[in-house]
Structures are given as C-alpha cells and as structure tokens.
Design a protein around this motif. Structure first.
Motif, mmCIF file in Angstrom:
data_model
loop_
_atom_site.group_PDB
_atom_site.id
_atom_site.type_symbol
_atom_site.label_atom_id
_atom_site.label_comp_id
_atom_site.label_asym_id
_atom_site.label_seq_id
_atom_site.Cartn_x
_atom_site.Cartn_y
_atom_site.Cartn_z
ATOM 1 N N GLU A 49 0.943 -1.189 -0.004
ATOM 2 C CA GLU A 49 -0.151 0.048 -0.074
ATOM 3 C C GLU A 49 0.880 1.152 -0.035
ATOM 4 O OE1 GLU A 49 -2.789 0.268 3.306
ATOM 5 O OE2 GLU A 49 -0.950 -0.074 4.592
ATOM 6 N N GLN A 103 2.428 4.312 -4.346
ATOM 7 C CA GLN A 103 1.205 5.204 -4.872
ATOM 8 C C GLN A 103 0.604 4.723 -6.271
ATOM 9 O OE1 GLN A 103 0.582 8.310 -3.236
ATOM 10 N NE2 GLN A 103 1.402 7.168 -1.654
ATOM 11 N N TYR A 123 1.124 10.980 -4.339
ATOM 12 C CA TYR A 123 0.982 11.952 -2.934
ATOM 13 C C TYR A 123 2.394 11.920 -2.311
ATOM 14 C CZ TYR A 123 -4.024 12.416 -4.047
ATOM 15 O OH TYR A 123 -5.147 12.676 -4.478
ATOM 16 N N TYR A 163 -2.897 19.671 -4.152
ATOM 17 C CA TYR A 163 -4.183 19.074 -3.597
ATOM 18 C C TYR A 163 -4.676 19.911 -2.257
ATOM 19 C CZ TYR A 163 -7.040 15.652 -1.401
ATOM 20 O OH TYR A 163 -8.132 15.093 -0.721
ATOM 21 N N ARG A 200 -14.181 22.272 -1.160
ATOM 22 C CA ARG A 200 -14.795 21.979 -0.346
ATOM 23 C C ARG A 200 -15.086 23.040 0.829
ATOM 24 N NH1 ARG A 200 -11.039 16.543 0.306
ATOM 25 N NH2 ARG A 200 -12.126 16.174 2.277
ATOM 26 N N GLU A 220 -7.788 8.233 11.988
ATOM 27 C CA GLU A 220 -7.948 8.553 10.585
ATOM 28 C C GLU A 220 -6.994 7.994 9.469
ATOM 29 O OE1 GLU A 220 -9.232 12.359 7.612
ATOM 30 O OE2 GLU A 220 -7.416 12.500 9.192
ATOM 31 N N VAL A 246 0.091 6.676 4.196
ATOM 32 C CA VAL A 246 1.178 6.046 3.617
ATOM 33 C C VAL A 246 2.435 6.975 2.921
ATOM 34 C CG1 VAL A 246 -0.106 3.835 3.364
ATOM 35 C CG2 VAL A 246 -0.041 5.819 1.383
ATOM 36 N N SER A 247 1.744 8.348 2.841
ATOM 37 C CA SER A 247 2.655 9.110 2.213
ATOM 38 C C SER A 247 3.267 10.147 3.420
ATOM 39 C CB SER A 247 1.869 10.148 1.220
ATOM 40 O OG SER A 247 2.798 11.573 0.893
ATOM 41 N N MET A 286 2.663 13.790 2.758
ATOM 42 C CA MET A 286 1.468 14.302 3.452
ATOM 43 C C MET A 286 1.425 14.397 4.935
ATOM 44 S SD MET A 286 -1.189 14.763 1.616
ATOM 45 C CE MET A 286 -2.253 14.358 -0.101
ATOM 46 N N ALA A 333 1.777 4.950 7.873
ATOM 47 C CA ALA A 333 1.273 3.575 7.971
ATOM 48 C C ALA A 333 -0.198 3.672 7.366
ATOM 49 C CB ALA A 333 1.075 2.918 9.042
ATOM 50 N N GLY A 334 -0.719 2.519 6.762
ATOM 51 C CA GLY A 334 -2.188 2.692 6.089
ATOM 52 C C GLY A 334 -2.872 1.592 6.540
ATOM 53 N N PHE A 335 -4.220 1.509 5.796
ATOM 54 C CA PHE A 335 -5.119 0.653 6.292
ATOM 55 C C PHE A 335 -4.648 -0.781 6.603
ATOM 56 C CE2 PHE A 335 -7.608 3.443 3.489
ATOM 57 C CZ PHE A 335 -8.515 3.713 4.254
ATOM 58 N N LEU A 376 -12.010 9.677 1.096
ATOM 59 C CA LEU A 376 -11.217 9.496 -0.160
ATOM 60 C C LEU A 376 -9.880 8.973 -0.182
ATOM 61 C CD1 LEU A 376 -11.929 13.378 -0.987
ATOM 62 C CD2 LEU A 376 -13.344 11.451 -1.208
ATOM 63 N N ALA A 377 -9.708 7.836 0.426
ATOM 64 C CA ALA A 377 -8.638 7.093 0.707
ATOM 65 C C ALA A 377 -8.660 5.619 0.281
ATOM 66 C CB ALA A 377 -7.906 7.201 2.081
ATOM 67 N N HIS A 379 -7.883 3.495 -2.959
ATOM 68 C CA HIS A 379 -6.677 3.268 -3.305
ATOM 69 C C HIS A 379 -6.261 1.815 -3.267
ATOM 70 C CE1 HIS A 379 -5.938 7.646 -3.027
ATOM 71 N NE2 HIS A 379 -5.295 7.439 -3.958
#
Ligand SMILES: C[S@@+](CC[C@H](N)C(=O)[O-])C[C@H]1O[C@@H](n2cnc3c(N)ncnc32)[C@H](O)[C@@H]1O
Length: 240
Positions: A15, A18, A23, A32, A40, A63, A87-88, A91, A112-114, A131-132, A135
């Motif tokens: 993951e 990218q 990102y 972005y 928004r 989050e 994961v970025s 970011m 780290a990510g999901f 919005l993730a 991916h």
C-alpha cells in the motif's frame, strides 16, 4: 512497508506504492491542498462528521489517509487524541506543519495505512476515512475494513466517505465523460486530467460491493448517502 512491522509476506499488497496521483510528490500535495481549500467546505465537513460520530472530549479517533490534515486538526479540538495514519510521509509532514501552526498538539502521526497500521492501546471510539479506501483493490479493501473493525471498541463508529460508483453501469461511458467535463468546468483542466487518471488507475468500486464489504467486516450500516453517482458516505457501528 509500514512503520513498525519489519516483515510482511511476499503476497501482501504494497500500500506504500502510490496508485494514481503520486502523493509522495510535494508539488502534488501542495496542489491537492490548495484545490481542496477552494472546492470543499472543510469546516462544515468536520462538524458533520464530529456530530455523526457523537465525539466527546475523552474520545480517541483514528483517521486513515489523513492527507493534508484538516480533519485530524479539526477533530483534535473536540477529542482527547487523533491518530493520523497515511502512507505518504510527505502528506504527514505537511499535516504536521499545519497542526503546529494552529497549536494543535494531540495528534499522533503514523507512516502506515489501512493494511499496515498496528493499533496498540485501548480500542478506539471512532475511525474516519475520506477519499482514501479506493486506493486499494477490492480484496484488500475487505482486509482493511476487517482490520478497522478489530481496532474499534464495541459500539465504536466508522465514518467512510469515498468514491463509490452508484450509477447505472450500462451508462458508464456517458457518465464518465460528463463527470470529467463537469470537473473541468468547476475545478479546471488539471483536476479534470487527474479525474481521468483516478477513473483509469484507482480502485473505486460499486455501491453494492462496498455495502457487502462493510457488512462482511462486521459493521452495521446506520446511514448511507450516495450523491452524484460517484461519491458515498457510510456511517457504521460495531455492535457485538
Ligand atoms: C485523495 S487524498 C485524501 C486526503 C484526505 N483524507 C482528504 O479528505 O482530503 C488520499 C490520501 O490517502 C492516502 N492513502 C493512499 N493509500 C492509502 C492506504 N492504503 N492507507 C492509508 N492512506 C492511504 C494518500 O497518501 C493520500 O494522502
């Protein structure tokens, strides 16, 4: 892959790689953030999510895909702690600076990510992701949602907002053409080009698949909102 797990099986989806927009490129991150501030109503989005999740001062919120940090910063003002995972690292650095500038200190950042964030400590009150998730390919979405479920306390809530397709698949060609045209009109040609990349290379799925994935992960779906045929919000609860 991941911040504190040394080895993953060879078959594990990477993951950190990218997909679609890169990102990890600071210029993409700045573009972005500028776009999102313009397009928004972020303040209203944060308030809506905080209300949906019944956030209180003693809550801990995770989050996934925190991006440039607006939700994490907004939420941190309403709760004990926000765990911001992305994961970025570019970011995350951007989000950290934004939080520092606003004097917000109760955010814990994780590269780290999901699939790779390892939760330690008390089960969480809420998990949020915007919005993730698109991916990840569908199989890995299932793994991601099951992992999220495990991290929540009983009664904990999951707020998921993502690009999910609820339009009639037979009309996809017209739908995508109109979508790209409309983005071009509202947000400019560069964003229209990015939306083409997102349609072609990222993993947005069907509404019926996403609902089934959430249910199979164990969640009760309390609220669903499909707007424009391509955006979805799910408010879910873990009930044992
Ligand atoms: C389109 S941005 C959304 C950022 C923010 N949530 C928002 O609403 O503006 C997608 C973010 O998800 C992150 N991301 C991509 N794949 C991820 C994964 N597997 N786990 C966690 N975050 C991921 C990207 O690095 C990026 O910061």
């Amino acid at each position: 892959m991941g911040e504190d797990v040394a080895t993953y099986p060879k078959w594990q989806y990477n993951e950190m790689q990218q997909v679609g927009t890169d990102y990890t490129d600071i210029s993409e991150v700045v573009v972005y953030d500028t776009r999102m501030q313009k397009l928004r109503n972020i303040k209203e989005e944060i308030e809506t999510i905080i209300n949906c999740l019944d956030v209180t001062k003693d809550h801990s919120i995770l989050e996934f895909g925190t991006g440039t940090g607006d939700f994490a910063i907004g939420a941190a003002k309403h709760c004990k702690k926000v765990i911001a995972a992305d994961v970025s690292s570019v970011m995350l650095d951007f989000a950290k600076k934004k939080a520092e500038m606003q004097g917000v200190e109760n955010i814990e950042y994780h590269h780290a990510g999901f699939l790779t964030y390892e939760h330690r400590g008390e089960p969480l009150d809420s998990i949020v992701s915007q919005l993730a998730l698109h991916h990840l390919p569908d199989f890995w979405k299932m793994i991601a949602l099951s992992r999220a479920f495990e991290m929540l306390k009983d009664g904990g809530k999951f707020y998921l907002r993502d690009t999910v397709y609820s339009f009639d698949v037979e009309d996809h060609s017209t739908f995508f053409d109109n979508w790209v045209d409309r983005i071009g009109e509202v947000a400019g040609e560069d964003m229209a080009k990015d939306s083409i990349v997102a349609i072609r290379e990222e993993y947005s799925t069907f509404d019926w698949i996403m609902e089934e994935l959430l249910k199979r992960a164990g969640f009760y779906i309390d609220e669903v909102d499909y707007s424009d045929g391509f955006m979805a919000v799910y408010v879910c609860t873990k009930r044992l």
